[in-house]
Design a protein around this motif. Structure first.
Motif, PDB file in Angstrom:
ATOM      1  N   ALA A 178       0.986  -1.317   0.114  1.00 14.64           N
ATOM      2  CA  ALA A 178      -0.011  -0.062   0.156  1.00 14.64           C
ATOM      3  C   ALA A 178       0.778   1.119   0.094  1.00 14.64           C
ATOM      4  O   ALA A 178       0.697   2.235   0.687  1.00 14.64           O
ATOM      5  CB  ALA A 178      -0.989  -0.046   1.195  1.00 14.64           C
ATOM      6  N   GLY A 179       1.878   1.063  -0.706  1.00 11.58           N
ATOM      7  CA  GLY A 179       2.859   2.272  -0.916  1.00 11.58           C
ATOM      8  C   GLY A 179       3.780   2.393   0.342  1.00 11.58           C
ATOM      9  O   GLY A 179       4.506   3.419   0.404  1.00 11.58           O
ATOM     10  N   LEU A 180       3.726   1.807   1.267  1.00 11.99           N
ATOM     11  CA  LEU A 180       4.466   1.865   2.807  1.00 11.99           C
ATOM     12  C   LEU A 180       5.664   0.910   2.602  1.00 11.99           C
ATOM     13  O   LEU A 180       5.456  -0.325   2.452  1.00 11.99           O
ATOM     14  CB  LEU A 180       3.697   1.578   3.873  1.00 11.99           C
ATOM     15  N   PRO A 181       6.859   1.169   2.787  1.00 19.15           N
ATOM     16  CA  PRO A 181       7.897   0.374   2.802  1.00 19.15           C
ATOM     17  C   PRO A 181       8.293  -0.159   4.161  1.00 19.15           C
ATOM     18  O   PRO A 181       8.131   0.602   5.115  1.00 19.15           O
ATOM     19  CB  PRO A 181       9.225   1.382   2.362  1.00 19.15           C
ATOM     20  N   GLN A 182       8.767  -1.341   4.171  1.00 22.42           N
ATOM     21  CA  GLN A 182       9.256  -1.878   5.387  1.00 22.42           C
ATOM     22  C   GLN A 182      10.657  -2.711   5.097  1.00 22.42           C
ATOM     23  O   GLN A 182      10.670  -3.375   4.204  1.00 22.42           O
ATOM     24  CB  GLN A 182       8.187  -2.961   5.659  1.00 22.42           C
ATOM     25  N   LEU A 183      11.612  -2.194   5.809  1.00 23.15           N
ATOM     26  CA  LEU A 183      13.002  -3.037   5.527  1.00 23.15           C
ATOM     27  C   LEU A 183      12.733  -4.265   5.960  1.00 23.15           C
ATOM     28  O   LEU A 183      12.695  -4.792   7.069  1.00 23.15           O
ATOM     29  CB  LEU A 183      13.871  -2.048   6.382  1.00 23.15           C
ATOM     30  N   LEU A 184      13.196  -5.251   5.230  1.00 22.27           N
ATOM     31  CA  LEU A 184      13.426  -6.791   5.678  1.00 22.27           C
ATOM     32  C   LEU A 184      14.830  -7.318   5.927  1.00 22.27           C
ATOM     33  O   LEU A 184      14.910  -8.173   6.617  1.00 22.27           O
ATOM     34  CB  LEU A 184      12.641  -7.654   4.617  1.00 22.27           C
ATOM     35  N   LYS A 185      15.503  -6.591   5.264  1.00 21.36           N
ATOM     36  CA  LYS A 185      17.098  -6.923   5.330  1.00 21.36           C
ATOM     37  C   LYS A 185      18.063  -5.556   5.170  1.00 21.36           C
ATOM     38  O   LYS A 185      17.556  -4.988   4.295  1.00 21.36           O
ATOM     39  CB  LYS A 185      17.611  -7.923   4.541  1.00 21.36           C
ATOM     40  N   GLY A 186      19.115  -5.730   5.715  1.00 15.75           N
ATOM     41  CA  GLY A 186      19.945  -4.539   5.899  1.00 15.75           C
ATOM     42  C   GLY A 186      19.807  -3.864   7.031  1.00 15.75           C
ATOM     43  O   GLY A 186      19.109  -3.960   7.866  1.00 15.75           O
ATOM     44  N   THR A 187      20.537  -2.595   6.876  1.00 10.74           N
ATOM     45  CA  THR A 187      20.850  -1.850   8.088  1.00 10.74           C
ATOM     46  C   THR A 187      20.259  -0.427   7.986  1.00 10.74           C
ATOM     47  O   THR A 187      20.225   0.128   6.671  1.00 10.74           O
ATOM     48  CB  THR A 187      22.150  -1.749   8.750  1.00 10.74           C
ATOM     49  N   LEU A 188      19.692   0.289   8.828  1.00  2.00           N
ATOM     50  CA  LEU A 188      19.168   1.513   8.828  1.00  2.00           C
ATOM     51  C   LEU A 188      20.564   2.502   9.020  1.00  2.00           C
ATOM     52  O   LEU A 188      21.180   2.344   9.913  1.00  2.00           O
ATOM     53  CB  LEU A 188      17.960   1.950   9.396  1.00  2.00           C
TER      54      LEU A 188
END
Length: 188
Positions: A178-188
């Motif tokens: 729905a246009g909303l990103p969620q980080l599954l892998k990697g670092t912020l």
């Protein structure tokens, strides 16, 4: 009441090293391509859009026109429905390639009854060793029901396997719903 507007790419890491790969997953019409375009637009590098779809009908041609209009004229377009390894290997260190999308690439190969595993291995290896940044958009087909015909089931299994290979090789994986990103892998 004042509402703060968030940019689609806000809160996600900038590409901090050369030779990085981001996989952007989502279901059909989830906003994954728009998110990937916005994420890439925020980078200061040369932007290249690698279109993998074969425009078989008016609906696909209209979708391609809409995507091109949304991106604007500051993108270089490469239409490549099959040899992604050559495109990725030939990219420069100052370039970022948005490959949209792995699903249409796989569809084209499967419709031609061509092998996809060998070309997928070559493509992923080219991204791992190439000097550019790579952003790959792909449909997540694992959240739906089991298809009712053999061809669709074969495609679903192949797409799932390809996504797993891309995710394993990627530096970061983002799921867009729905246009909303969620980080599954990697670092912020």
């Amino acid at each position: 009441m004042h509402r703060r507007t968030r940019r689609l790419s806000e809160g996600f890491p900038k590409l901090v090293k050369k030779n990085s790969t981001t996989l952007v997953l989502g279901h059909a019409a989830s906003g994954k391509s728009l998110w990937a375009e916005t994420y890439l637009r925020d980078l200061s590098e040369k932007k290249i859009y690698v279109a993998t779809a074969q425009l078989w009908d008016d609906d696909m041609r209209a979708k391609a026109r809409d995507h091109a209009a949304r991106r604007g004229s500051d993108w270089q377009l490469i239409e490549q429905p099959d040899d992604l390894a050559a495109i990725c290997a030939g990219a420069g260190a100052d370039q970022t390639l948005l490959i949209d999308c792995a699903t249409m690439w796989l569809t084209g190969l499967m419709m031609a009854e061509a092998d996809w595993q060998g070309p997928a291995t070559d493509w992923i290896a080219a991204m791992a060793t190439g000097p550019a940044h790579y952003i790959v958009v792909s449909n997540d087909v694992g959240g739906g029901v089991t298809p009712d015909n053999a061809l669709a089931r074969r495609f679903q299994r192949a797409q799932g396997a390809l996504n797993q290979q891309l995710a394993a090789a990627a530096d970061r994986v983002v799921q867009v719903t729905a246009g909303l990103p969620q980080l599954l892998k990697g670092t912020l």
